[in-house]
Scaffold this motif. Structure first.
Motif, PDB file in Angstrom:
ATOM      1  N   ILE A   1     -61.380   1.131  25.949  1.00 35.11           N
ATOM      2  CA  ILE A   1     -61.536   1.560  27.521  1.00 35.11           C
ATOM      3  C   ILE A   1     -60.459   1.583  28.346  1.00 35.11           C
ATOM      4  O   ILE A   1     -60.025   0.109  28.833  1.00 35.11           O
ATOM      5  N   PHE A   2     -59.597   2.438  28.838  1.00 30.88           N
ATOM      6  CA  PHE A   2     -58.467   2.459  29.535  1.00 30.88           C
ATOM      7  C   PHE A   2     -58.481   3.286  30.613  1.00 30.88           C
ATOM      8  O   PHE A   2     -59.150   4.389  30.490  1.00 30.88           O
ATOM      9  N   ASP A   3     -57.517   3.129  31.622  1.00 28.34           N
ATOM     10  CA  ASP A   3     -57.041   4.099  32.365  1.00 28.34           C
ATOM     11  C   ASP A   3     -55.794   4.595  31.988  1.00 28.34           C
ATOM     12  O   ASP A   3     -54.509   3.927  32.232  1.00 28.34           O
ATOM     13  N   GLY A   4     -55.904   5.743  31.254  1.00 31.27           N
ATOM     14  CA  GLY A   4     -54.655   6.350  30.546  1.00 31.27           C
ATOM     15  C   GLY A   4     -53.481   6.752  31.497  1.00 31.27           C
ATOM     16  O   GLY A   4     -52.409   6.506  31.459  1.00 31.27           O
ATOM     17  N   THR A   5     -53.957   7.277  32.828  1.00 30.29           N
ATOM     18  CA  THR A   5     -53.106   7.579  33.659  1.00 30.29           C
ATOM     19  C   THR A   5     -52.157   6.321  34.248  1.00 30.29           C
ATOM     20  O   THR A   5     -51.028   6.522  34.349  1.00 30.29           O
ATOM     21  N   ALA A   6     -52.858   5.335  34.744  1.00 36.34           N
ATOM     22  CA  ALA A   6     -52.231   4.163  35.008  1.00 36.34           C
ATOM     23  C   ALA A   6     -51.216   3.719  34.015  1.00 36.34           C
ATOM     24  O   ALA A   6     -50.120   3.143  34.447  1.00 36.34           O
ATOM     25  N   ILE A   7     -51.607   3.653  32.727  1.00 35.63           N
ATOM     26  CA  ILE A   7     -50.710   3.080  31.580  1.00 35.63           C
ATOM     27  C   ILE A   7     -49.728   3.903  31.492  1.00 35.63           C
ATOM     28  O   ILE A   7     -48.520   3.252  31.114  1.00 35.63           O
ATOM     29  N   ARG A   8     -49.620   5.224  31.692  1.00 35.79           N
ATOM     30  CA  ARG A   8     -48.733   6.033  31.624  1.00 35.79           C
ATOM     31  C   ARG A   8     -47.523   5.650  32.133  1.00 35.79           C
ATOM     32  O   ARG A   8     -46.311   5.349  32.331  1.00 35.79           O
ATOM     33  N   ARG A   9     -47.805   5.379  33.688  1.00 35.28           N
ATOM     34  CA  ARG A   9     -47.154   5.029  34.879  1.00 35.28           C
ATOM     35  C   ARG A   9     -46.668   3.476  34.680  1.00 35.28           C
ATOM     36  O   ARG A   9     -45.517   3.089  35.032  1.00 35.28           O
ATOM     37  N   MET A  10     -47.362   2.743  34.150  1.00 32.70           N
ATOM     38  CA  MET A  10     -46.916   1.448  33.893  1.00 32.70           C
ATOM     39  C   MET A  10     -45.830   1.463  32.785  1.00 32.70           C
ATOM     40  O   MET A  10     -44.612   0.872  33.010  1.00 32.70           O
ATOM     41  N   LEU A  11     -45.927   2.293  31.654  1.00 27.93           N
ATOM     42  CA  LEU A  11     -44.902   2.350  30.748  1.00 27.93           C
ATOM     43  C   LEU A  11     -43.823   3.151  31.341  1.00 27.93           C
ATOM     44  O   LEU A  11     -42.506   2.749  30.992  1.00 27.93           O
TER      45      LEU A  11
END
Length: 381
Positions: free
Chosen positions: A255-265
């Motif tokens: 269970i992730f926030d994919g959009t937030a992880i994209r921005r983090m990366l």
């Protein structure tokens, strides 16, 4: 005054227990904090008040104690208290003031019960607590405004990247291109515009942040590798340097926030490219470790000094800005990175030296959150 001082110093624990019982019944936000978070700097303020009482036979006016070292300690503790409350969920200016009113009443009642609440003691208490309220509320408001500015600045910076990509793609599409290249540029442009719209939604959410709140995240069950590969492909399209990706063959579900992880990366990659050796590759590595996924970004180049590494992560928490502009630039991106990692129950770490280069590693828990929307939390030192 000296007896009142001794009474306060000898009974700090009892006074705070009485205050806690009253404040948790009357101030909603206080129920969501543990004892350490709730007490914060208040025991220090009691001790400082006791020190002042010990040195003065009576309190006449502000000028009498304005240069007192202990009084200045009270001001510092009050500022820090307000700043910490701004990072605690659900607090408002009114609740910060209400806590201090109860604090004042608790101290006064305790001294009165011990027949030590003389007029000079009462006057000094009143003046000091009123000053505490003023400084704490100022600090509380300033901290939320500062966080809001930093988040909006980071979001605005992130919006600029996909818009630039979309514009470049559109400009190239005007040239005589083969069908395959045209379609590729068209897809890149559409993808970048969609990303911009999502970021714009986040910018609107950020305008209304309250104490203890960061950006809004939307958690769903998904394969996080899709988001990581998406950013990897986008980075290859944008940057000329070599980027290597090392990921598991099978998907990583959680269970992730994919959009937030994209921005983090994306922020970690951008900083790695900006400060790394352009002739050597950037490496994105993903490790699947049972209930945890670790995402790291490595670059070669000048290391971040050991004594400065903690300062990078404390950029969000400090009262001032780093004097090293390189640290300040890293810090803006890490404001968002740290928030995303914390929202997934994890932590961000750094290894940096002249032999191996610099590696940032984000540790995320797969099932830390339930599905749905949630505000990221804030943390101040």
């Amino acid at each position: 005054m000296k007896q009142a001082s001794e009474c306060l110093k000898d009974n700090i624990s009892s006074i705070m227990t009485i205050w806690k019982e009253s404040v948790t019944n009357k101030v909603f936000a206080s129920n969501q904090a543990n004892n350490i978070e709730l007490y914060d700097h208040l025991p220090n303020i009691i001790n400082d008040i006791a020190d002042i009482l010990e040195r003065y036979s009576e309190f006449k006016n502000e000028a009498e104690i304005s240069d007192d070292t202990t009084y200045n300690e009270i001001l510092t503790n009050s500022i820090n208290h307000g700043r910490h409350r701004s990072a605690s969920t659900s607090y408002t200016q009114g609740q910060v003031v209400h806590e201090y009113i109860i604090f004042h009443r608790t101290l006064s009642d305790f001294l009165a019960q011990n027949n030590l609440l003389s007029i000079p003691v009462s006057n000094l208490l009143k003046y000091v607590i009123e000053t505490c309220i003023l400084k704490s509320v100022e600090s509380f408001t300033e901290s939320i405004q500062k966080m809001q500015t930093k988040l909006m600045g980071t979001l605005a910076h992130d919006i600029r990247n996909p818009l630039t990509v979309a514009l470049l793609s559109a400009e190239m599409m005007e040239k005589n291109l083969d069908d395959e290249t045209f379609i590729k540029l068209q897809r890149t442009s559409i993808r970048s515009i969609k990303k911009t719209l999502k970021l714009a939604e986040g910018l609107l959410d950020t305008i209304s942040i309250k104490s203890g709140e960061g950006m809004m995240l939307n958690f769903t069950e998904e394969n996080i590798l899709h988001d990581i590969e998406w950013i990897y492909k986008e980075a290859q399209d944008i940057y000329s340097c070599e980027i290597i990706m090392d990921v598991p063959d099978q998907g990583i579900i959680g269970i992730f926030d994919g959009t937030a992880i994209r921005r983090m990366l994306e922020n970690l990659i951008t900083n790695a490219i900006k400060y790394g050796n352009a002739s050597l590759p950037i490496t994105i590595k993903v490790k699947d470790e049972a209930d945890v996924v670790c995402i790291s970004v490595h670059n070669h180049g000048n290391p971040i000094a050991k004594e400065k590494q903690k300062e990078i992560f404390n950029f969000l928490k400090s009262n001032g800005s780093p004097t090293d502009m390189r640290l300040a630039s890293w810090g803006m991106g890490l404001t968002l990175v740290q928030m995303v990692v914390s929202a997934h129950g994890g932590e961000i770490s750094i290894e940096s030296n002249s032999d191996k280069g610099t590696t940032f590693t984000a540790k995320l828990y797969k099932y830390y959150n339930q599905k749905g929307k949630k505000r990221a939390g804030l943390a101040f030192a």
